[in-house]
Design a protein around this motif. Structure first.
Motif, short mmCIF file in Angstrom:
data_model
loop_
_atom_site.label_atom_id
_atom_site.label_comp_id
_atom_site.label_asym_id
_atom_site.label_seq_id
_atom_site.Cartn_x
_atom_site.Cartn_y
_atom_site.Cartn_z
N ASN A 43 -4.34 -119.33 62.64
CA ASN A 43 -5.32 -118.52 63.37
C ASN A 43 -5.23 -117.06 62.93
O ASN A 43 -4.17 -116.57 62.54
CB ASN A 43 -5.07 -118.61 64.88
N GLN B 176 -10.13 -122.62 69.51
CA GLN B 176 -10.53 -124.04 69.52
C GLN B 176 -11.86 -124.24 68.78
O GLN B 176 -12.17 -125.34 68.35
CB GLN B 176 -10.65 -124.53 70.96
N GLN B 177 -12.62 -123.14 68.63
CA GLN B 177 -13.92 -123.24 67.95
C GLN B 177 -13.81 -122.82 66.48
O GLN B 177 -14.29 -123.52 65.59
CB GLN B 177 -14.94 -122.33 68.64
N GLN C 298 -8.33 -112.19 81.11
CA GLN C 298 -9.57 -112.85 80.75
C GLN C 298 -9.73 -112.91 79.23
O GLN C 298 -10.10 -113.95 78.67
CB GLN C 298 -10.76 -112.11 81.38
N GLU D 245 -7.78 -117.91 73.39
CA GLU D 245 -7.33 -119.31 73.29
C GLU D 245 -8.52 -120.25 73.09
O GLU D 245 -8.47 -121.18 72.28
CB GLU D 245 -6.55 -119.70 74.56
N LEU D 246 -9.60 -120.01 73.84
CA LEU D 246 -10.80 -120.84 73.69
C LEU D 246 -11.45 -120.61 72.33
O LEU D 246 -11.96 -121.55 71.70
CB LEU D 246 -11.80 -120.51 74.81
N ALA D 247 -11.44 -119.35 71.87
CA ALA D 247 -12.06 -119.02 70.58
C ALA D 247 -11.38 -119.78 69.45
O ALA D 247 -12.05 -120.27 68.52
CB ALA D 247 -11.98 -117.51 70.33
N CYS E 260 -10.92 -114.76 64.97
CA CYS E 260 -11.43 -114.13 66.20
C CYS E 260 -11.40 -112.62 66.03
O CYS E 260 -10.37 -112.05 65.68
CB CYS E 260 -10.56 -114.55 67.39
N THR F 7 -15.57 -115.70 65.92
CA THR F 7 -15.82 -115.58 67.36
C THR F 7 -15.51 -114.14 67.79
O THR F 7 -14.79 -113.42 67.10
CB THR F 7 -14.94 -116.56 68.15
N LYS G 31 -7.46 -115.58 77.71
CA LYS G 31 -8.03 -116.93 77.84
C LYS G 31 -9.15 -117.15 76.83
O LYS G 31 -9.27 -118.23 76.22
CB LYS G 31 -8.58 -117.14 79.26
N GLU G 32 -9.97 -116.11 76.64
CA GLU G 32 -11.09 -116.23 75.70
C GLU G 32 -10.59 -116.40 74.26
O GLU G 32 -11.20 -117.11 73.46
CB GLU G 32 -11.99 -115.00 75.80
#
Length: 823
Positions: free
Chosen positions: A441, A304-305, A294, A300-302, A309, A463, A297-298
């Motif tokens: 990143n 994108q913003q 989990q 990877e999404l972070a 992180c 993030t 995945k978070e």
């Protein structure tokens, strides 16, 4: 397009701005001779003269227009291709501006020492002088005679012959007497490592020829045995080094020469890596838990913003596995990653995990490597021969070309801050800027975020991804606080090992588990005191008490490094009644031997762990359970993963809570939470015992319940109230001089000028240690608004005020150090 980018694109190559590895306020412009204009490139080293005759290798920063002043010529071009690229030069420029130092000082910190060439003075004998040295004194005669015989000497050789530290006055006298003349020669000390490799004569590479050869060599059994060994190694290893062949075959060089004389084998010299190369692989040897999947995945999404992180995971949650999943992706894409750790001691465990899954794609880089080894890694990164670099602070200076990921593990750690010499940079913040130049990143990993980083999450600059549970079946250890006020101790000495801690250690060791004890002081006894008159031995060069080291039976100054003999009699009253106050790791180790004589005990601190591989050897011994009790300083706190540790003892929590610093609560919380995290990382009921007298201190209560959020809210309130970071930026100016009154007057003068321009100026004040290396210190601290543009303008004003003070004759020799974001 900035100035440096223009320099890379510009085709006019008549003049260049050169960065020299010196603390100079400016870069200098040199003219490029016509015969070199097609060879020079931005980022290449060039040979230049600075001053009258001293030669240096400088870096071309950019090409410029013809200046309005006369210039010196570049003498030669050292490199055929750049050794640093656009992003590195931009980083150097940013660091010099932000951390208020020169680009030369950044260059000095960034490049391996063997890439920074400076001239070696060569002294040549003047043949016209003849061989009559009768008018020379004894010292001059020795040098003159050596010159007469050898015709030339390096300055280093003159030092050896004269036993002098400063030889320039001696050389000057010889030069004035026309015995010699001096020439400056740029000397490169880096050479490729060359080894001999053994090969089979191509004419013997068939069965018939080989059978005939075996029959011939039957009368020379030693040579036959050596040949058979060679054939075996060549099949199993490919290339065969002469050194390895002779060692494993038990043969001599003469036997090998016999085979080369018969044209059976031949030897060829070949450049080799100083660091062994591994096979390149890319696969994960582990499976992520549900919570890790989990979090992955978070992340990877972070990305994108936002590019940064913060991975906030409890100790033992498996943050390293998430880093490795990201690295696996980077390698598969052919990109590069930088993995920063605060301490060299952490690199050994991490590098083994990474090399197990990624092999030769991974390299390690830190200050324990030799200069030649560092150059080889530098070149491999530059040429993209490695994709992942693991290292401490200095690794961020490497010449990456396709950096796509930066991992900063234990991001809160104060070891990321460089203290002396300049540049006094924070590797975490610098790495974030460096990543921005590549649009890479960034993952900031920690179990105890710094207030600044967690505040940036709250302000939505970063993030946040959480890992709230440990990997596998492990749970966080139970934390108990032992009240030392209730422990009786004969002689009123400070309690080192309480009965409760000793009992817990005995139980743990009986169950064949391991123990870690944390004491944040090295040495045997932090200070001695005369029991009769109260005299405390102090360093003659620093205003600090001396620490007793039992191993050497001497008194050490931990600030200047001076070592003194242990005093027998008190110089003040003549008494021999010395009392040892407080305790360091060395004394703890001695006490443990008394209580647990059959257990294997080891110590991890800078005194016990020296050498390139000493950290790794000690960690491996503890991993293999060949050590039962490990006592250490902060080295045992950070990120180490030991599956059999079931008890942690924090011996002196009061010592962590009583520093005169606004970050004291933050540091104490982080240290205690981190060291607690070494226990019970795989399974079982682990425990942590904290010895303290201030049992109701809020930090201890937060640590006991692993409650970072409450700590953060409380600490942030007081930081806001008193305008400390993250609500401000600190800048500390330290003035140093050999005379206390001059340092005080200079500090008062500078402070009065700064107070006329700035609202929040603290000092001047004498620091806790007011004299170091016979230099008296005064501190001035400024609290500046965090706005980036205002900060840049205010630093310019501060620089100007410092320059004005230095222009006053009586303050010309005052050393002034500006430390941005001090820790």
């Amino acid at each position: 397009m900035n100035d440096i980018e223009m320099g890379f694109a510009d085709e006019r190559r008549e003049y260049a701005e050169i960065i020299l590895p010196l603390a100079l306020p400016f870069t200098y412009t040199y003219s490029i001779p016509e015969n070199l204009q097609n060879e020079v490139m931005v980022g290449c080293r060039v040979e230049v003269v600075f001053g009258k005759q001293k030669k240096y290798s400088g870096i071309i920063k950019r090409f410029v227009e013809k200046p309005s002043f006369p210039t010196k010529d570049i003498l030669s071009v050292i490199d055929t291709e750049p050794i640093v690229f656009e992003q590195q030069l931009q980083l150097w420029n940013w660091m010099s501006e932000y951390y208020m130092c020169s680009e030369g000082e950044v260059m000095n910190a960034a490049l391996p020492s063997h890439l920074k060439l400076s001239s070696e003075s060569i002294i040549y004998f003047n043949e016209e002088y003849g061989d009559d040295f009768s008018d020379l004194n004894d010292e001059e005669y020795i040098i003159a005679e050596a010159l007469f015989l050898k015709k030339e000497l390096k300055l280093s050789e003159v030092k050896d012959l004269s036993n002098r530290i400063q030889v320039f006055p001696l050389v000057r006298k010889l030069s004035d007497k026309k015995v010699c003349f001096v020439f400056e020669e740029l000397d490169s000390v880096y050479k490729e490592k060359i080894e001999n490799f053994v090969y089979l004569n191509p004419g013997l590479d068939n069965d018939q020829s080989m059978n005939e050869l075996m029959d011939t060599l039957s009368r020379a059994p030693k040579q036959l045995e050596l040949l058979l060994s060679f054939l075996h190694f060549s099949k199993t290893k490919g290339e065969v080094s002469q050194k390895e062949l002779l060692k494993k075959a038990g043969a001599s060089v003469a036997q090998l020469k016999g085979l080369t004389d018969k044209n059976v084998l031949y030897v060829q010299k070949k450049p080799v890596d100083r660091l062994p190369a591994l096979q390149k692989i890319n696969h994960s040897s582990f499976v992520l838990s549900e919570s890790q999947q989990q979090a992955h995945k978070e992340i990877e999404l972070a990305f994108q913003q936002k590019k940064i992180c913060l991975l906030y995971g409890v100790t033992g949650s498996g943050k390293t596995m998430l880093y490795m999943k990201q690295i696996e992706k980077i390698i598969s894409e052919g990109k590069q990653a930088l993995y920063l750790l605060p301490e060299i001691s952490l690199t050994s465990q991490i590098i083994r995990k990474l090399q197990k899954d990624f092999g030769g794609y991974v390299a390690i880089y830190h200050s324990k490597f030799s200069p030649k080894e560092r150059i080889e890694i530098w070149n491999k990164v530059k040429n993209k021969e490695v994709n992942v670099v693991v290292g401490a602070r200095s690794a961020l200076f490497l010449p990456f070309t396709e950096l796509n990921l930066v991992i900063i593990d234990e991001e809160q750690d104060s070891s990321f801050k460089q203290q002396d010499p300049a540049p006094r940079y924070n590797a975490r913040d610098t790495a974030i800027y460096y990543a921005s130049l590549f649009k890479a990143n960034v993952i900031l990993g920690t179990a105890t975020p710094s207030l600044e980083s967690f505040y940036n999450v709250k302000k939505e600059k970063y993030t946040l991804v959480r890992l709230n549970e440990r990997y596998g079946q492990a749970v966080l250890p139970e934390i108990k606080i032992i009240d030392l006020k209730t422990v009786m101790n004969p002689g009123k000495r400070k309690v080192m090992l309480s009965p409760a801690l000793l009992s817990a250690m005995k139980t743990t060791l009986e169950s064949h588990k391991q123990v870690i004890l944390f004491q944040n002081r090295r040495g045997y006894s932090p200070f001695l005191i005369c029991g009769t008159c109260g005299y405390i031995p102090k360093c003659t060069q620093c205003d600090v008490s001396l620490t007793l080291h039992k191993s050497s039976n001497k008194l050490h100054c931990h600030y200047c490094g001076t070592v003194y003999s242990r005093m027998v009699q008190c110089p003040a009253c003549g008494s021999t009644n010395w009392l040892e106050k407080n305790f360091g790791t060395e004394k703890v180790e001695e006490e443990l031997v008394e209580h647990f004589p059959t257990e294997k005990i080891a110590r991890m601190d800078v005194d016990a762990v020296r050498g390139k591989y000493a950290h790794d050897q000690l960690i491996r011994l503890f991993e293999d359970q060949r050590i039962d009790i490990l006592v250490g300083t902060q080295m045992v706190v950070k990120g180490l993963d030991f599956e059999n540790v079931m008890l942690i003892g924090i011996l002196d929590a009061d010592g962590l809570l009583n520093f005169a610093d606004f970050r004291v609560n933050e540091r104490a919380f982080q240290l205690m939470e981190q060291v607690s995290g070494r226990a019970g990382r795989k399974a079982g009921d682990a425990s942590v015992l904290i010895q303290a007298t201030q049992t109701e201190h809020p930090v201890l209560l937060w640590v006991k319940h692993h409650n970072y959020e409450s700590f953060f809210e409380s600490e942030l309130h007081y930081r806001d109230l008193f305008f400390y970071p993250p609500f401000s930026r600190l800048l500390q100016i330290t003035l140093k001089h050999k005379k206390a009154d001059v340092a005080a007057e200079a500090a008062e003068s500078l402070a009065s000028q700064l107070k006329a321009n700035f609202k929040n100026v603290l000092g001047p004040a004498v620091p806790v240690i007011g004299r170091i290396r016979n230099q008296y210190l005064r501190d001035i601290t400024l609290k500046l608004p965090p706005d980036r543009h205002k900060l840049q303008q205010q630093k310019a004003v501060i620089r100007n005020q410092i320059d004005l003070l230095k222009s006053i004759r009586e303050f010309r020799n005052v050393s002034i150090v500006a430390d941005v974001d001090p820790l």
